[in-house]
Design a protein around this motif. Structure first.
Motif, mmCIF file in Angstrom:
data_model
loop_
_atom_site.group_PDB
_atom_site.id
_atom_site.type_symbol
_atom_site.label_atom_id
_atom_site.label_comp_id
_atom_site.label_asym_id
_atom_site.label_seq_id
_atom_site.Cartn_x
_atom_site.Cartn_y
_atom_site.Cartn_z
ATOM 1 N N MET A 1 0.847 -1.180 0.000
ATOM 2 C CA MET A 1 0.000 0.000 0.000
ATOM 3 C C MET A 1 0.892 1.242 0.000
ATOM 4 O O MET A 1 1.862 1.309 0.733
ATOM 5 N N GLU A 2 0.545 2.234 -0.794
ATOM 6 C CA GLU A 2 1.316 3.471 -0.929
ATOM 7 C C GLU A 2 1.191 4.321 0.339
ATOM 8 O O GLU A 2 0.175 4.268 1.047
ATOM 9 N N ASP A 3 2.202 5.157 0.562
ATOM 10 C CA ASP A 3 2.213 6.022 1.745
ATOM 11 C C ASP A 3 1.018 6.967 1.783
ATOM 12 O O ASP A 3 0.423 7.175 2.847
ATOM 13 N N ILE A 7 -1.601 7.255 4.811
ATOM 14 C CA ILE A 7 -1.869 8.518 5.511
ATOM 15 C C ILE A 7 -3.368 8.820 5.498
ATOM 16 O O ILE A 7 -3.941 9.235 6.515
ATOM 17 N N LYS A 8 -4.004 8.605 4.358
ATOM 18 C CA LYS A 8 -5.452 8.828 4.255
ATOM 19 C C LYS A 8 -6.198 7.962 5.274
ATOM 20 O O LYS A 8 -7.103 8.425 5.973
ATOM 21 N N ARG A 9 -5.787 6.699 5.373
ATOM 22 C CA ARG A 9 -6.440 5.790 6.324
ATOM 23 C C ARG A 9 -6.103 6.151 7.771
ATOM 24 O O ARG A 9 -6.946 6.007 8.662
ATOM 25 N N ILE A 10 -4.870 6.629 8.013
ATOM 26 C CA ILE A 10 -4.486 7.068 9.364
ATOM 27 C C ILE A 10 -5.363 8.241 9.787
ATOM 28 O O ILE A 10 -5.835 8.310 10.933
ATOM 29 N N LYS A 11 -5.612 9.168 8.868
ATOM 30 C CA LYS A 11 -6.471 10.329 9.158
ATOM 31 C C LYS A 11 -7.881 9.888 9.530
ATOM 32 O O LYS A 11 -8.608 10.605 10.213
ATOM 33 N N GLU A 12 -8.258 8.688 9.095
ATOM 34 C CA GLU A 12 -9.579 8.120 9.400
ATOM 35 C C GLU A 12 -9.531 7.204 10.627
ATOM 36 O O GLU A 12 -10.401 6.367 10.823
ATOM 37 N N ASN A 13 -8.458 7.331 11.429
ATOM 38 C CA ASN A 13 -8.288 6.585 12.684
ATOM 39 C C ASN A 13 -8.013 5.096 12.496
ATOM 40 O O ASN A 13 -8.305 4.296 13.384
ATOM 41 N N ASP A 19 0.030 1.257 12.033
ATOM 42 C CA ASP A 19 1.007 0.232 12.380
ATOM 43 C C ASP A 19 1.851 -0.134 11.157
ATOM 44 O O ASP A 19 3.086 -0.245 11.268
ATOM 45 N N ARG A 20 1.236 -0.302 9.994
ATOM 46 C CA ARG A 20 1.984 -0.613 8.760
ATOM 47 C C ARG A 20 2.923 0.537 8.394
ATOM 48 O O ARG A 20 4.070 0.312 8.009
ATOM 49 N N PHE A 21 2.414 1.746 8.511
ATOM 50 C CA PHE A 21 3.210 2.936 8.194
ATOM 51 C C PHE A 21 4.419 3.034 9.128
ATOM 52 O O PHE A 21 5.539 3.279 8.704
ATOM 53 N N PHE A 22 4.166 2.810 10.425
ATOM 54 C CA PHE A 22 5.227 2.845 11.431
ATOM 55 C C PHE A 22 6.296 1.797 11.120
ATOM 56 O O PHE A 22 7.489 2.107 11.090
#
Length: 190
Positions: A1-3, A7-13, A19-22
């Motif tokens: 999955m692209e960054d 980020i879009k999904r992180i903004k949606e909590n 966790d994947r991004f981290f």
């Protein structure tokens, strides 16, 4: 999955996206910051704070270009802020230490001037490379590896020159009963 999608999904909590991004960016960022500080604990603290801030301020995130560039910029600016705070703290502690030493020692300006003059004579009498190494370390604050790079000599050679300089200075003050670490400040005044 692209960054950008993460980020879009992180903004949606989305904690899984976070966790994947981290996991994707944590280790490379720690390596990047460690290249500045050379301290793993400091690097980890800075990167963890960047990720914590990312989660706390996730709703306000507005990254239009490179997500990776944004993260590294945040980590770098956090490192610089931490470095400045630490430097101010070290400077304050050094000032306090010097004031404490000065307060504990009665001042005799004439004696101090004689000792400063003697120290300058001893430094001037050092062999040229030894003198250069000593002054780069004590007056300019360079570390041994920085001096080695600047003078194109090995770190061991720098250590040897510093040992020689300290030995000659100790011998020069041998009969005065003067504690050498107190003369450090005189080097900057004389």
């Amino acid at each position: 999955m692209e960054d950008h999608e993460l980020i879009k999904r992180i903004k949606e909590n989305d904690l899984q996206a976070y966790d994947r991004f981290f996991k994707k960016h944590y280790k490379p960022m720690v390596i990047y910051i460690r290249s500045f500080s050379n301290d793993l604990d400091v690097a980890e603290d800075i990167v963890q704070n960047v990720f914590m801030e990312l989660w706390v301020k996730r709703k306000e995130l507005s990254i239009s270009k490179s997500v990776k560039g944004y993260l590294y910029w945040k980590a770098y600016t956090s490192f610089i802020d931490q470095y400045r705070k630490d430097k101010r703290r070290r400077d304050l502690l050094e000032k306090f230490r010097e004031e404490s030493i000065r307060a504990a020692i009665p001042e005799d300006h004439e004696l101090m001037n004689k000792r400063a003059h003697r120290l300058n004579e001893l430094i001037a009498s050092l062999p040229p490379t030894c003198k250069a190494v000593f002054e780069l370390n004590k007056k300019n604050g360079l570390r041994y590896h920085e001096i080695a790079d600047r003078l194109n000599i090995s770190k061991k050679t720098v250590e040897s020159h510093m040992n020689t300089a300290f030995k000659k200075i100790r011998e020069g003050f041998k009969n005065s009963g003067f504690i050498l670490f107190m003369i450090r400040k005189l080097m900057f005044k004389a």
